[in-house]
Design an enzyme around this catalytic site. Structure first.
Site, mmCIF file in Angstrom:
data_model
loop_
_atom_site.group_PDB
_atom_site.id
_atom_site.type_symbol
_atom_site.label_atom_id
_atom_site.label_comp_id
_atom_site.label_asym_id
_atom_site.label_seq_id
_atom_site.Cartn_x
_atom_site.Cartn_y
_atom_site.Cartn_z
ATOM 1 N N ARG A 142 19.184 145.812 34.056
ATOM 2 C CA ARG A 142 19.943 144.496 34.452
ATOM 3 C C ARG A 142 20.863 144.542 32.848
ATOM 4 N NH1 ARG A 142 19.503 145.299 39.077
ATOM 5 N NH2 ARG A 142 20.371 143.303 40.791
ATOM 6 N N SER B 165 23.662 137.947 41.900
ATOM 7 C CA SER B 165 22.782 136.660 41.189
ATOM 8 C C SER B 165 23.208 135.887 40.458
ATOM 9 C CB SER B 165 21.119 137.779 41.051
ATOM 10 O OG SER B 165 20.797 138.158 42.641
ATOM 11 N N GLU C 25 23.399 136.381 34.265
ATOM 12 C CA GLU C 25 23.268 137.753 34.378
ATOM 13 C C GLU C 25 24.846 137.745 34.049
ATOM 14 O OE1 GLU C 25 21.567 140.226 38.390
ATOM 15 O OE2 GLU C 25 23.493 140.293 38.589
HETATM 16 N N1 EPU Z 1 13.217 134.015 46.736
HETATM 17 C C1 EPU Z 1 12.695 133.007 47.715
HETATM 18 N N2 EPU Z 1 13.843 132.129 47.242
HETATM 19 C C2 EPU Z 1 15.089 132.294 47.401
HETATM 20 C C3 EPU Z 1 15.168 133.386 46.897
HETATM 21 C C4 EPU Z 1 14.078 134.814 46.920
HETATM 22 O O1 EPU Z 1 11.604 132.570 47.835
HETATM 23 O O2 EPU Z 1 15.965 131.239 47.692
HETATM 24 C C5 EPU Z 1 11.707 134.459 47.312
HETATM 25 C C6 EPU Z 1 12.345 136.143 48.654
HETATM 26 O O3 EPU Z 1 11.369 135.752 49.357
HETATM 27 C C7 EPU Z 1 11.253 137.004 47.602
HETATM 28 C C8 EPU Z 1 11.769 136.737 46.759
HETATM 29 O O4 EPU Z 1 12.301 135.948 45.932
HETATM 30 O O5 EPU Z 1 10.607 137.574 48.148
HETATM 31 C C9 EPU Z 1 13.160 138.535 46.259
HETATM 32 O O6 EPU Z 1 13.997 137.683 46.902
HETATM 33 P P1 EPU Z 1 15.077 139.035 47.408
HETATM 34 O O7 EPU Z 1 14.327 140.333 47.702
HETATM 35 O O8 EPU Z 1 16.557 138.470 47.490
HETATM 36 O O9 EPU Z 1 15.675 139.323 46.054
HETATM 37 P P2 EPU Z 1 15.982 139.378 44.149
HETATM 38 O O10 EPU Z 1 14.893 139.879 43.335
HETATM 39 O O11 EPU Z 1 16.127 137.735 44.763
HETATM 40 C C10 EPU Z 1 17.271 141.361 43.135
HETATM 41 C C11 EPU Z 1 18.880 141.373 42.776
HETATM 42 C C12 EPU Z 1 19.555 141.570 43.643
HETATM 43 C C13 EPU Z 1 19.692 142.888 44.695
HETATM 44 C C14 EPU Z 1 18.438 142.230 45.789
HETATM 45 C C15 EPU Z 1 17.507 143.699 46.727
HETATM 46 C C16 EPU Z 1 18.559 140.676 40.512
HETATM 47 C C17 EPU Z 1 18.547 139.788 39.598
HETATM 48 N N3 EPU Z 1 18.868 140.639 41.898
HETATM 49 O O12 EPU Z 1 17.089 140.160 44.278
HETATM 50 O O13 EPU Z 1 20.893 142.096 42.363
HETATM 51 O O14 EPU Z 1 20.394 142.789 45.701
HETATM 52 O O15 EPU Z 1 17.280 142.568 44.560
HETATM 53 O O16 EPU Z 1 16.723 144.875 45.759
HETATM 54 O O17 EPU Z 1 17.657 141.984 39.716
HETATM 55 C C18 EPU Z 1 23.191 140.692 41.936
HETATM 56 O O18 EPU Z 1 22.683 141.459 40.497
HETATM 57 O O19 EPU Z 1 23.880 139.781 41.828
HETATM 58 C C19 EPU Z 1 21.760 141.172 43.056
HETATM 59 C C20 EPU Z 1 21.754 140.716 43.774
#
Ligand code: EPU
Length: 344
Positions: free
Chosen positions: A166, A240, A340
């Site tokens: 990012r 995010s 971000e």
């Molecule tokens: N989780 C929770 N509670 C929540 C949200 C998430 O426990 O309220 C846990 C989920 O269960 C999961 C973990 O956190 O085990 C990760 O969640 P998720 O798979 O949704 O991915 P993320 O790390 O939150 C990242 C990117 C997203 C991208 C997704 C899929 C960043 C900051 N965000 O989210 O990108 O779509 O992976 O690859 O790296 C963005 O940058 O705007 C964005 C949406």
């Protein structure tokens, strides 16, 4: 002076948070020449300028006392094949998801894991967008940009862009300096699906899809995103709000003892990437807003990493919520969260 300059323009349509900030002056440009013509304006010269594409990565905390430029250049061009790839050049003002779908229709797979990410093509390299096991940097050839100070044209390869998680030179050394006008993608001629993200693999298995097509991946990614993330056309948000923090192995081990269930992914450099959404969720923020506030700035009910404008929130309210969440996560886990979006 260029004639297309408007005064005191409401920026609600130009930021996906839907914040009703105003720009002192505003220009919509549809060509690089029109962009270049703005370089002579006093606001441009003294640095009071901001370029927006889809506005999906900006939080306006106050009115903008300068020139906001909405880059609306369109079109793409097939530059032919090079080695194992085809090179496709895309104007910065194109919608990201629109181009992902266009490329799939044209039979040029490679960007399907990045379907439905809001924003424009020109904004994509700034934060090296990534999702579902793929980062933009992996499909990037070069980009063209305008040096906002000298007016010179720049051509930059991946190394010059200094891509990170990012992150890129456009958020650091060239922030406020280089305006991306065209991005050239390197799409594989011999395509293979990228199936490294657990959530995606699990969904494919559930749908009994063994060898998915690029369209099927784009559709599944779209479905997952729609389930988890709010649609900016319905409720204001910028995806995010925080980056997933990187910590060293020792810190990760200590945190794991303290917080069983911690979601952490090992990185090539030995560090661990923590799921910020999980940390925020564990602090009890999911679905909540600040006590005593209007409730207009809130944490999304289905994903704690996404802050939402439930309607009429100011940027200052969004920021106050973000700051409190940061302090809460730092207090409980000792982990610092970094926003971000660009905070203006
Ligand atoms: N989780 C929770 N509670 C929540 C949200 C998430 O426990 O309220 C846990 C989920 O269960 C999961 C973990 O956190 O085990 C990760 O969640 P998720 O798979 O949704 O991915 P993320 O790390 O939150 C990242 C990117 C997203 C991208 C997704 C899929 C960043 C900051 N965000 O989210 O990108 O779509 O992976 O690859 O790296 C963005 O940058 O705007 C964005 C949406």
């Amino acid at each position: 002076m260029p004639s297309n300059i408007q005064s005191d323009v409401l920026l609600t349509p130009y930021n996906t948070f839907g914040i009703a900030a105003r720009a002192k002056r505003f220009a919509r440009v549809e060509s690089v020449d029109a962009l270049r013509a703005l370089c002579e304006l006093p606001e441009w010269r003294d640095g009071r300028r901001l370029i927006v594409g889809g506005g999906s990565n900006v939080l306006f905390t106050k009115d903008f006392d300068g020139l906001v430029v909405h880059l609306a250049t369109k079109g793409h061009e097939d530059l032919g094949d090079e080695g194992h790839d085809r090179l496709i050049a895309v104007a910065a003002g194109e919608s990201w998801d629109g181009f992902v779908r266009t490329s799939l229709r044209a039979g040029w797979p490679g960007l399907e894991n990045l379907a439905l990410i809001p924003g424009s093509v020109g904004a994509a390299p700034v934060q090296n967008i990534g999702a579902y096991g793929l980062e933009l940097a992996e499909r990037f050839a070069w980009l063209d940009a305008l040096d906002a100070v000298s007016g010179a044209s720049l051509r930059m390869d991946a190394e010059a862009c200094a891509f990170g998680y990012r992150d890129s030179i456009f958020k650091n050394g060239l922030r406020d300096r280089a305006i991306i006008t065209r991005v050239v993608f390197r799409l594989p001629l011999r395509w293979e699906p990228r199936l490294t993200y657990a959530d995606l693999v699990e969904r494919l298995a559930r749908n009994a899809i063994v060898t998915p097509s690029a369209d099927q991946i784009a559709d599944l990614v779209t479905t997952i995103r729609r389930e988890k993330l709010p649609d900016p056309a319905v409720v204001g948000n910028a995806g995010s709000f925080f980056k997933n923090p990187l910590v060293d192995a020792k810190t990760c081990a200590t945190l794991r003892e303290q917080a069983p269930g911690l979601v952490a992914h090992p990185q090539a450099d030995g560090r661990f990437k923590l799921a910020a959404g999980w940390l925020i969720d564990r602090c009890g923020w999911r679905g909540r807003s600040l006590v005593g506030s209007s409730g207009r700035a809130a944490v999304h009910e289905r994903h704690a990493l996404v802050l939402v404008n439930r309607g009429g929130a100011t940027g200052a309210e969004m920021l106050a919520l973000a700051d409190t969440i940061r302090k809460s996560v730092a207090g409980r886990f000792g982990v610092n969260l970094e926003p971000e979006p660009l905070i203006v």
